[in-house]
Motif scaffolding. Sequence first.
Motif, PDB file in Angstrom:
ATOM      1  N   GLN A 157       1.340 -14.902  15.047  1.00 51.53           N
ATOM      2  CA  GLN A 157       2.711 -14.442  14.863  1.00 51.53           C
ATOM      3  C   GLN A 157       3.273 -13.864  16.162  1.00 51.53           C
ATOM      4  N   ARG A 199      -6.699 -10.644  12.302  1.00 50.99           N
ATOM      5  CA  ARG A 199      -6.386 -10.542  13.731  1.00 50.99           C
ATOM      6  C   ARG A 199      -5.834 -11.863  14.265  1.00 50.99           C
ATOM      7  N   LYS A 224      -5.206 -18.314   6.926  1.00 52.99           N
ATOM      8  CA  LYS A 224      -4.900 -18.317   8.355  1.00 52.99           C
ATOM      9  C   LYS A 224      -4.633 -19.735   8.821  1.00 52.99           C
ATOM     10  N   PRO A 253      -2.881  -5.337  14.832  1.00 57.68           N
ATOM     11  CA  PRO A 253      -2.575  -5.011  13.436  1.00 57.68           C
ATOM     12  C   PRO A 253      -3.310  -3.772  12.938  1.00 57.68           C
ATOM     13  N   SER A 302      -1.351 -13.724   6.894  1.00 56.34           N
ATOM     14  CA  SER A 302      -0.997 -12.409   6.356  1.00 56.34           C
ATOM     15  C   SER A 302      -1.047 -12.453   4.841  1.00 56.34           C
ATOM     16  N   ALA A 356      -4.077  -7.808   7.149  1.00 56.18           N
ATOM     17  CA  ALA A 356      -3.658  -8.868   8.060  1.00 56.18           C
ATOM     18  C   ALA A 356      -4.819  -9.250   8.969  1.00 56.18           C
ATOM     19  N   GLY A 364       2.790  -9.433  10.292  1.00 55.86           N
ATOM     20  CA  GLY A 364       1.576  -8.884   9.704  1.00 55.86           C
ATOM     21  C   GLY A 364       1.717  -8.358   8.297  1.00 55.86           C
ATOM     22  N   TYR A 368      -2.284 -12.424  12.980  1.00 57.31           N
ATOM     23  CA  TYR A 368      -1.351 -11.535  13.673  1.00 57.31           C
ATOM     24  C   TYR A 368      -1.075 -12.068  15.078  1.00 57.31           C
TER      25      TYR A 368
END
Length: 277
Positions: free
Chosen positions: A200, A194, A75, A153, A70, A192, A43, A197
């Motif tokens: 990730q 959602r 994205k 995040p 991020s 960051a 993030g 995140y």
Amino acid sequence: MPAERGRQPGTVEERLVSVLGQRIWVHVRWGEGVPLVLCNGIGAALDELDPLVAQLNPATTVVRFDAPGSGRSAKSPVPYGFPYLAVTLMRLLRKLDVPVPVDILGLSWGGALAQQFVFQYPRRCRRLILVATATGAIMIPARPATLWKMLTPRRFRDRRYAAEIGGDLYGGRARTDPTVVAKRFDQQPVEASRGGYLHQLLAGSVWTSIFALPLIRQPTLILAGTDDPIIPIINARIMHRRLPHSTLHMHGGGHVDLITNAGKLAPVIEKFRQGEA
């Protein structure tokens, strides 16, 4: 080794690079010698590593990037795994004309990407630096309360919340000054996402290096804080035992001391890169 394509040492290059369907924001400080590639935590935007970069040898080429979703990177349209990210990173370095081999440093989540990069491109990596990281899905986990705080995040978006949980989540200096982490998050140019995140989190949830670590032949530096709630120190000891050419450096700090205490840890990294550790 001089800066590539006539780039003068100290020149900074920032831009979006399209690679493998991703639009990745990169920051390169061009210099000389073996480049250092930095892989950030979950993030986090590359700007958060400013304190570390400021303490490193100013003549070194340093490559930073925002993971998909991020910082300033777009994205990812679909979820991804670390093998795919390692390919993306290698192609990114090629597009930037970064000379190889490189030294690669991974912080926390970025440590998984750094390990995967070495697995896939052993001849493209000279030295490996693992900071506040572990072996992925198979590791000694943090306490449930700590893991719960990591699921969203929110800390990147809500500075008051980041200060409230900073000490319990990150340990180290954040225990005595919880605002230190929130202040670093203020450096993020973009919050960051959602979805980014979540991607990730998913990448880390299905990946482990525990069985492949003995295959890593590169000299490896493991930096670990004894007061790290996210990555209990026993994980660093396990990695040290399984990595055949590793050096373990423990310090009394927490999860993000590489950023909040860069003046102390950067010299350790520099000595290792020079072959003195």
